[in-house]
Design a protein around this motif. Structure first.
Motif, PDB file in Angstrom:
ATOM      1  N   ARG A  41      -7.963  12.377 -35.320  1.00 20.62           N
ATOM      2  CA  ARG A  41      -6.527  12.637 -35.280  1.00 20.62           C
ATOM      3  C   ARG A  41      -5.775  11.411 -35.796  1.00 20.62           C
ATOM      4  O   ARG A  41      -6.325  10.313 -35.885  1.00 20.62           O
ATOM      5  CB  ARG A  41      -6.080  12.953 -33.847  1.00 20.62           C
ATOM      6  CG  ARG A  41      -6.767  14.154 -33.218  1.00 20.62           C
ATOM      7  CD  ARG A  41      -6.414  15.462 -33.919  1.00 20.62           C
ATOM      8  NE  ARG A  41      -4.992  15.782 -33.844  1.00 20.62           N
ATOM      9  CZ  ARG A  41      -4.421  16.483 -32.864  1.00 20.62           C
ATOM     10  NH1 ARG A  41      -5.168  16.938 -31.862  1.00 20.62           N
ATOM     11  NH2 ARG A  41      -3.121  16.748 -32.887  1.00 20.62           N
ATOM     12  N   THR A  42      -4.524  11.603 -36.149  1.00 23.80           N
ATOM     13  CA  THR A  42      -3.718  10.503 -36.665  1.00 23.80           C
ATOM     14  C   THR A  42      -2.281  10.651 -36.187  1.00 23.80           C
ATOM     15  O   THR A  42      -1.956  11.594 -35.455  1.00 23.80           O
ATOM     16  CB  THR A  42      -3.792  10.447 -38.204  1.00 23.80           C
ATOM     17  OG1 THR A  42      -3.128   9.273 -38.669  1.00 23.80           O
ATOM     18  CG2 THR A  42      -3.162  11.672 -38.833  1.00 23.80           C
ATOM     19  N   GLU A  43      -1.415   9.711 -36.590  1.00 21.90           N
ATOM     20  CA  GLU A  43      -0.023   9.701 -36.144  1.00 21.90           C
ATOM     21  C   GLU A  43       0.889  10.262 -37.233  1.00 21.90           C
ATOM     22  O   GLU A  43       0.576  10.219 -38.422  1.00 21.90           O
ATOM     23  CB  GLU A  43       0.405   8.276 -35.793  1.00 21.90           C
ATOM     24  CG  GLU A  43      -0.431   7.635 -34.687  1.00 21.90           C
ATOM     25  CD  GLU A  43      -0.266   8.341 -33.360  1.00 21.90           C
ATOM     26  OE1 GLU A  43       0.851   8.835 -33.088  1.00 21.90           O
ATOM     27  OE2 GLU A  43      -1.257   8.416 -32.604  1.00 21.90           O
ATOM     28  N   LYS A  44       2.047  10.760 -36.811  1.00 26.46           N
ATOM     29  CA  LYS A  44       3.014  11.278 -37.769  1.00 26.46           C
ATOM     30  C   LYS A  44       3.635  10.145 -38.575  1.00 26.46           C
ATOM     31  O   LYS A  44       3.683   8.997 -38.130  1.00 26.46           O
ATOM     32  CB  LYS A  44       4.110  12.078 -37.070  1.00 26.46           C
ATOM     33  CG  LYS A  44       5.049  11.270 -36.202  1.00 26.46           C
ATOM     34  CD  LYS A  44       6.106  12.189 -35.599  1.00 26.46           C
ATOM     35  CE  LYS A  44       7.095  11.408 -34.718  1.00 26.46           C
ATOM     36  NZ  LYS A  44       8.128  12.291 -34.121  1.00 26.46           N
ATOM     37  N   ASP A  45       4.094  10.475 -39.770  1.00 29.51           N
ATOM     38  CA  ASP A  45       4.707   9.494 -40.672  1.00 29.51           C
ATOM     39  C   ASP A  45       6.156   9.926 -40.935  1.00 29.51           C
ATOM     40  O   ASP A  45       6.408  10.834 -41.733  1.00 29.51           O
ATOM     41  CB  ASP A  45       3.921   9.448 -41.988  1.00 29.51           C
ATOM     42  CG  ASP A  45       4.400   8.352 -42.925  1.00 29.51           C
ATOM     43  OD1 ASP A  45       5.622   8.061 -42.913  1.00 29.51           O
ATOM     44  OD2 ASP A  45       3.584   7.813 -43.681  1.00 29.51           O
ATOM     45  N   ASP A  99      -0.907  16.455 -38.437  1.00 27.68           N
ATOM     46  CA  ASP A  99      -0.537  15.262 -37.666  1.00 27.68           C
ATOM     47  C   ASP A  99       0.440  14.387 -38.445  1.00 27.68           C
ATOM     48  O   ASP A  99       1.444  13.909 -37.894  1.00 27.68           O
ATOM     49  CB  ASP A  99      -1.789  14.444 -37.320  1.00 27.68           C
ATOM     50  CG  ASP A  99      -2.654  15.104 -36.252  1.00 27.68           C
ATOM     51  OD1 ASP A  99      -2.158  16.033 -35.575  1.00 27.68           O
ATOM     52  OD2 ASP A  99      -3.812  14.676 -36.107  1.00 27.68           O
ATOM     53  N   LYS A 100       0.161  14.152 -39.714  1.00 30.82           N
ATOM     54  CA  LYS A 100       1.028  13.309 -40.541  1.00 30.82           C
ATOM     55  C   LYS A 100       2.426  13.923 -40.685  1.00 30.82           C
ATOM     56  O   LYS A 100       3.426  13.206 -40.774  1.00 30.82           O
ATOM     57  CB  LYS A 100       0.406  13.092 -41.918  1.00 30.82           C
ATOM     58  CG  LYS A 100      -0.722  12.074 -41.952  1.00 30.82           C
ATOM     59  CD  LYS A 100      -0.227  10.692 -41.563  1.00 30.82           C
ATOM     60  CE  LYS A 100      -1.355   9.676 -41.549  1.00 30.82           C
ATOM     61  NZ  LYS A 100      -0.888   8.360 -40.999  1.00 30.82           N
ATOM     62  N   GLY A 102       3.812  15.603 -38.420  1.00 29.44           N
ATOM     63  CA  GLY A 102       4.408  15.693 -37.094  1.00 29.44           C
ATOM     64  C   GLY A 102       4.487  17.109 -36.566  1.00 29.44           C
ATOM     65  O   GLY A 102       5.415  17.449 -35.812  1.00 29.44           O
ATOM     66  N   THR A 279      -4.281   9.225 -44.895  1.00 29.68           N
ATOM     67  CA  THR A 279      -5.524   9.344 -44.124  1.00 29.68           C
ATOM     68  C   THR A 279      -6.687   8.662 -44.845  1.00 29.68           C
ATOM     69  O   THR A 279      -7.616   8.172 -44.198  1.00 29.68           O
ATOM     70  CB  THR A 279      -5.860  10.816 -43.846  1.00 29.68           C
ATOM     71  OG1 THR A 279      -6.177  11.495 -45.070  1.00 29.68           O
ATOM     72  CG2 THR A 279      -4.710  11.523 -43.164  1.00 29.68           C
ATOM     73  N   GLU A 282      -6.306   4.879 -43.971  1.00 32.39           N
ATOM     74  CA  GLU A 282      -6.575   4.505 -42.578  1.00 32.39           C
ATOM     75  C   GLU A 282      -7.994   4.840 -42.127  1.00 32.39           C
ATOM     76  O   GLU A 282      -8.443   4.373 -41.073  1.00 32.39           O
ATOM     77  CB  GLU A 282      -5.568   5.187 -41.658  1.00 32.39           C
ATOM     78  CG  GLU A 282      -5.746   6.695 -41.569  1.00 32.39           C
ATOM     79  CD  GLU A 282      -4.583   7.400 -40.892  1.00 32.39           C
ATOM     80  OE1 GLU A 282      -3.493   6.791 -40.792  1.00 32.39           O
ATOM     81  OE2 GLU A 282      -4.751   8.566 -40.480  1.00 32.39           O
TER      82      GLU A 282
END
Length: 312
Positions: A41-45, A99-100, A102, A279, A282
């Motif tokens: 998983r990753t964070e929103k941008d 995820d990116k 949001g 992605t 990272e």
């Protein structure tokens, strides 16, 4: 020489089929649980989200709706053990993009032949379903590349073959491939070049399904199989009895990629491409492919509408 076979010969025997089934049930190499606790998983941008033009309207507020056609076996997209949740490499990529952006991910299972109409009619924001970029498809859709379209050569673990990279490497070999597919066209062209160069011709063997092909390799009836790399990577991980000795891009002698498909000129493609590139930087992208044995299909950079496969 060309052989067409519809079943494993009797010498392999019923017990081989039973053994293969037991192996499949007892040693599934991937996580097929509906929970997918190991999914990257990753964070929103926020900057990426702000770049989406106002003219693009998502199917549902706060949701990234993705059409996907689950196949019968991993690793691209299949059903989890609950027979309802879609899991695999493509769902993992879809999750990272969501995820990116949001947004919550909503995967909508669809038959392969139905995704074009569903996308154009606005049922999905995107389609992520192992769709190869072609020049013909680019006339109707936008693409954000996320994986190489590879075909792979696989051999039995104890095979003396260590590398297959060019036509001369298959001279005189017994090669299993798929009739009427891109991989067959590549093998036929490689064989033509070898014969013109005075090398031994290939013996091409056509088999109807993955299980039959895998058993033929493991029983020594063929030297190598040349088919979709993702399918063969799964078989290698499942049985532990075959290994990769080379890959060839589906666009050979050029290259072509697999892409996230979006509606033509809808305005979302560049944001999806940017999300994929984040992605990549990272490392979550690499983790998503690695957990499904698809690291060989990684790309160095996502591109919007890259060169696509032309008609043969």
């Amino acid at each position: 020489m060309f052989l067409r076979t519809k079943a494993i010969p009797a010498v392999i025997g019923i017990s081989a089929f039973l053994a293969a089934s037991l192996v499949s049930l007892a040693s599934e190499p991937f996580d097929l649980s509906p929970e997918q606790s190991a999914r990257p998983r990753t964070e929103k941008d926020p900057a990426l989200i702000a770049s989406i033009p106002q003219r693009f309207k998502f199917v549902e507020d706060g949701v990234f709706t993705v059409g996907i056609a689950p196949g019968g076996t991993p690793p691209i997209a299949t059903y989890a053990t609950d027979a309802a949740t879609v899991v695999g490499a493509d769902p993992d990529i879809a999750q990272l993009i969501a995820d990116k952006l949001g947004r919550k991910l909503n995967l909508v299972a669809v038959a392969w032949e139905d995704w074009p109409l569903g996308l154009v009619s606005g049922k999905y924001d995107a389609v992520i379903s192992n769709v190869g970029v072609t020049e013909e498809r680019k006339l109707k859709y936008d693409f954000s590349s996320y994986r190489q379209g590879l075909h792979g050569f696989y051999v039995r673990n104890d095979s003396p073959i260590t590398s297959i990279k060019e036509p001369k490497d298959i001279a005189g070999l017994r090669v299993i491939t798929d009739a009427g597919a891109i991989q067959e066209k590549i093998i036929l062209e490689w064989n033509r070049r070898n014969v013109e160069a005075g090398l031994k011709p290939v013996e091409i063997i056509y088999l109807d399904d993955t299980a039959a092909s895998s058993l033929a390799i493991r029983s020594g009836r063929a030297d190598t199989i040349f088919s979709m790399n993702s399918v063969q990577a799964y078989q290698a991980a499942l049985t532990g009895e075959t290994r990769s000795v080379g890959t060839v891009n589906a666009g050979w002698p050029l290259t072509t990629d697999v892409g996230v498909v979006t509606k033509k000129d809808s305005g979302i493609a560049d944001a999806v491409t940017a999300a994929l590139n984040e992605t990549l930087k990272e490392g979550t992208y690499a983790k998503a492919l690695a957990r499904w044995s698809l690291s060989a299909e990684q790309i160095a950079q996502s591109r919007t509408n890259p060169p696509g496969l032309k008609k043969y």
